[in-house]
Design a protein around this motif. Structure first.
Motif, PDB file in Angstrom:
ATOM      1  N   GLU A  64       0.814  -1.214   0.000  1.00 18.26           N
ATOM      2  CA  GLU A  64       0.000   0.000   0.000  1.00 18.26           C
ATOM      3  C   GLU A  64       0.850   1.267   0.000  1.00 18.26           C
ATOM      4  N   ALA A  65       1.884   1.290   0.844  1.00 17.49           N
ATOM      5  CA  ALA A  65       2.665   2.524   1.005  1.00 17.49           C
ATOM      6  C   ALA A  65       3.709   2.715  -0.085  1.00 17.49           C
ATOM      7  N   TYR A  66       4.350   1.611  -0.506  1.00 13.64           N
ATOM      8  CA  TYR A  66       5.498   1.739  -1.415  1.00 13.64           C
ATOM      9  C   TYR A  66       5.324   0.967  -2.730  1.00 13.64           C
ATOM     10  N   HIS A  67       4.217   0.260  -2.874  1.00 10.14           N
ATOM     11  CA  HIS A  67       4.003  -0.594  -4.051  1.00 10.14           C
ATOM     12  C   HIS A  67       5.136  -1.612  -4.203  1.00 10.14           C
ATOM     13  N   ILE A  68       5.598  -2.126  -3.075  1.00  9.62           N
ATOM     14  CA  ILE A  68       6.654  -3.141  -3.045  1.00  9.62           C
ATOM     15  C   ILE A  68       6.061  -4.469  -2.587  1.00  9.62           C
ATOM     16  N   ASP A  69       6.202  -5.477  -3.421  1.00  7.57           N
ATOM     17  CA  ASP A  69       5.756  -6.828  -3.073  1.00  7.57           C
ATOM     18  C   ASP A  69       6.943  -7.543  -2.432  1.00  7.57           C
ATOM     19  N   LEU A  70       6.878  -7.720  -1.131  1.00  6.66           N
ATOM     20  CA  LEU A  70       8.012  -8.293  -0.403  1.00  6.66           C
ATOM     21  C   LEU A  70       8.243  -9.762  -0.736  1.00  6.66           C
ATOM     22  N   THR A  71       7.277 -10.420  -1.364  1.00  9.82           N
ATOM     23  CA  THR A  71       7.493 -11.811  -1.766  1.00  9.82           C
ATOM     24  C   THR A  71       8.341 -11.902  -3.031  1.00  9.82           C
ATOM     25  N   GLU A  72       8.458 -10.781  -3.738  1.00  6.01           N
ATOM     26  CA  GLU A  72       9.215 -10.762  -4.988  1.00  6.01           C
ATOM     27  C   GLU A  72      10.481  -9.909  -4.892  1.00  6.01           C
ATOM     28  N   LYS A  73      10.465  -8.899  -4.046  1.00  2.00           N
ATOM     29  CA  LYS A  73      11.576  -7.949  -3.954  1.00  2.00           C
ATOM     30  C   LYS A  73      12.622  -8.437  -2.958  1.00  2.00           C
ATOM     31  N   ARG A  74      13.894  -8.362  -3.329  1.00  4.29           N
ATOM     32  CA  ARG A  74      14.977  -8.734  -2.430  1.00  4.29           C
ATOM     33  C   ARG A  74      15.620  -7.450  -1.890  1.00  4.29           C
ATOM     34  N   LEU A  75      14.991  -6.871  -0.901  1.00  7.17           N
ATOM     35  CA  LEU A  75      15.489  -5.635  -0.306  1.00  7.17           C
ATOM     36  C   LEU A  75      16.689  -5.898   0.590  1.00  7.17           C
ATOM     37  N   HIS A  76      17.632  -4.997   0.534  1.00  8.02           N
ATOM     38  CA  HIS A  76      18.739  -4.976   1.496  1.00  8.02           C
ATOM     39  C   HIS A  76      18.144  -4.718   2.880  1.00  8.02           C
ATOM     40  N   TRP A  77      18.657  -5.356   3.923  1.00  4.92           N
ATOM     41  CA  TRP A  77      18.135  -5.191   5.283  1.00  4.92           C
ATOM     42  C   TRP A  77      18.032  -3.736   5.684  1.00  4.92           C
ATOM     43  N   TRP A  78      19.033  -2.924   5.335  1.00  7.00           N
ATOM     44  CA  TRP A  78      19.021  -1.519   5.726  1.00  7.00           C
ATOM     45  C   TRP A  78      17.907  -0.767   4.996  1.00  7.00           C
ATOM     46  N   GLN A  79      17.666  -1.105   3.749  1.00  5.26           N
ATOM     47  CA  GLN A  79      16.559  -0.492   3.012  1.00  5.26           C
ATOM     48  C   GLN A  79      15.226  -0.881   3.642  1.00  5.26           C
ATOM     49  N   PHE A  80      15.085  -2.162   3.924  1.00  3.51           N
ATOM     50  CA  PHE A  80      13.848  -2.651   4.524  1.00  3.51           C
ATOM     51  C   PHE A  80      13.566  -1.942   5.843  1.00  3.51           C
ATOM     52  N   ARG A  81      14.571  -1.824   6.698  1.00  2.00           N
ATOM     53  CA  ARG A  81      14.367  -1.204   8.004  1.00  2.00           C
ATOM     54  C   ARG A  81      14.009   0.277   7.872  1.00  2.00           C
ATOM     55  N   ALA A  82      14.659   0.980   6.955  1.00  2.00           N
ATOM     56  CA  ALA A  82      14.356   2.400   6.757  1.00  2.00           C
ATOM     57  C   ALA A  82      12.903   2.573   6.318  1.00  2.00           C
ATOM     58  N   LEU A  83      12.458   1.754   5.391  1.00  2.08           N
ATOM     59  CA  LEU A  83      11.083   1.828   4.922  1.00  2.08           C
ATOM     60  C   LEU A  83      10.104   1.368   5.998  1.00  2.08           C
ATOM     61  N   PHE A  84      10.465   0.328   6.731  1.00  2.00           N
ATOM     62  CA  PHE A  84       9.605  -0.203   7.781  1.00  2.00           C
ATOM     63  C   PHE A  84       9.337   0.858   8.851  1.00  2.00           C
ATOM     64  N   LEU A  85      10.385   1.534   9.283  1.00  2.00           N
ATOM     65  CA  LEU A  85      10.247   2.532  10.349  1.00  2.00           C
ATOM     66  C   LEU A  85       9.491   3.772   9.887  1.00  2.00           C
ATOM     67  N   ALA A  86       9.400   3.966   8.574  1.00  2.00           N
ATOM     68  CA  ALA A  86       8.731   5.160   8.036  1.00  2.00           C
ATOM     69  C   ALA A  86       7.351   4.856   7.467  1.00  2.00           C
ATOM     70  N   LEU A  87       6.805   3.688   7.773  1.00  2.00           N
ATOM     71  CA  LEU A  87       5.465   3.374   7.263  1.00  2.00           C
ATOM     72  C   LEU A  87       4.465   4.437   7.714  1.00  2.00           C
ATOM     73  N   PRO A  88       3.635   4.920   6.820  1.00  2.00           N
ATOM     74  CA  PRO A  88       2.690   5.987   7.175  1.00  2.00           C
ATOM     75  C   PRO A  88       1.637   5.523   8.185  1.00  2.00           C
ATOM     76  N   GLU A  89       1.067   6.475   8.893  1.00  2.00           N
ATOM     77  CA  GLU A  89       0.122   6.175   9.960  1.00  2.00           C
ATOM     78  C   GLU A  89      -1.191   5.595   9.467  1.00  2.00           C
ATOM     79  N   ASP A  90      -1.510   5.822   8.196  1.00  2.00           N
ATOM     80  CA  ASP A  90      -2.834   5.408   7.725  1.00  2.00           C
ATOM     81  C   ASP A  90      -2.894   3.971   7.225  1.00  2.00           C
TER      82      ASP A  90
END
Length: 206
Positions: A117-143
């Motif tokens: 919803e927030a980033y249009h990233i399908d985590l089952t397909e995307k191989r995010l670097h841990w640091w990228q994942f954490r940065a995006l995770f901590l910034a998930l919008p409130e809604d």
């Protein structure tokens, strides 16, 4: 390190050697699960962590307990996204910078849908670097629903709130209560205690 200014790390230094480290975000989740697994003894946890991040190729470098400690400290540095320990300690002392109550396992579906919803990233397909994942995770919008669930878990229900709203938030707290809230700070301290205790390196990388 600053994710905006520095290149994402794909290697660490162990015993003077540059060693590739598994950067996939799933590895960070497996790492937490390994630390929390009460069925594993200390040697099994260390062995699993080394294999998760470095594979069997790390075996020849593990020659003494000092090298084990260096390798695990490199893992911890990577897991903490390069954050300085003194900064982490200051954050913990003020109760800021801590993760809210969540479980990658229990909340997996909510986290997945939040990234879609927030980033249009399908985590089952995307191989995010841990640091990228954490940065995006901590910034998930409130809604997004996951953020709302965190809000339900952490909110204090004021005495002056209307009975109707109290019932609603109490119900939400009950619905979304974690069966066993993870204490990530304690898990890290437990790992540090394992290293401090020492052990037999012949039991590692088998």
């Amino acid at each position: 390190m600053n994710i905006l200014m520095d290149e994402l790390p794909y290697t660490v230094t162990i015993a003077g050697h540059t060693v590739p480290i598994n950067t996939d975000y799933r590895t960070g989740i497996y790492f937490e699960q390994c630390l929390a697994d009460e069925t594993l003894d200390d040697d099994e946890k260390l062995n699993e962590i080394l294999l998760l991040y470095f594979g069997e190729g790390i075996g020849p470098l593990i020659t003494d307990w000092e090298t084990v400690t260096e390798a695990i400290n490199a893992v911890m540095w990577f897991y903490r996204c390069g954050a300085d320990e003194s900064v982490l300690a200051a954050s913990e002392s003020t109760n800021s910078g801590k993760d809210p109550p969540f479980s990658y396992e229990y909340d997996g579906g909510y986290i997945y849908s939040a990234f879609v919803e927030a980033y249009h990233i399908d985590l089952t397909e995307k191989r995010l670097h841990w640091w990228q994942f954490r940065a995006l995770f901590l910034a998930l919008p409130e809604d997004v629903e996951f953020s709302k669930i965190i809000g339900y878990r952490t909110m204090e229900i004021p005495a002056k709130m209307s009975k109707e709203k109290k019932r609603f938030y109490q119900r939400m707290k009950k619905i979304h209560k974690l069966p066993d809230p993870p204490d990530r700070v304690r898990l890290e301290k437990d790992l540090e205690a394992i290293l401090a205790k020492g052990g037999d390196i012949s039991q590692l990388i088998k």
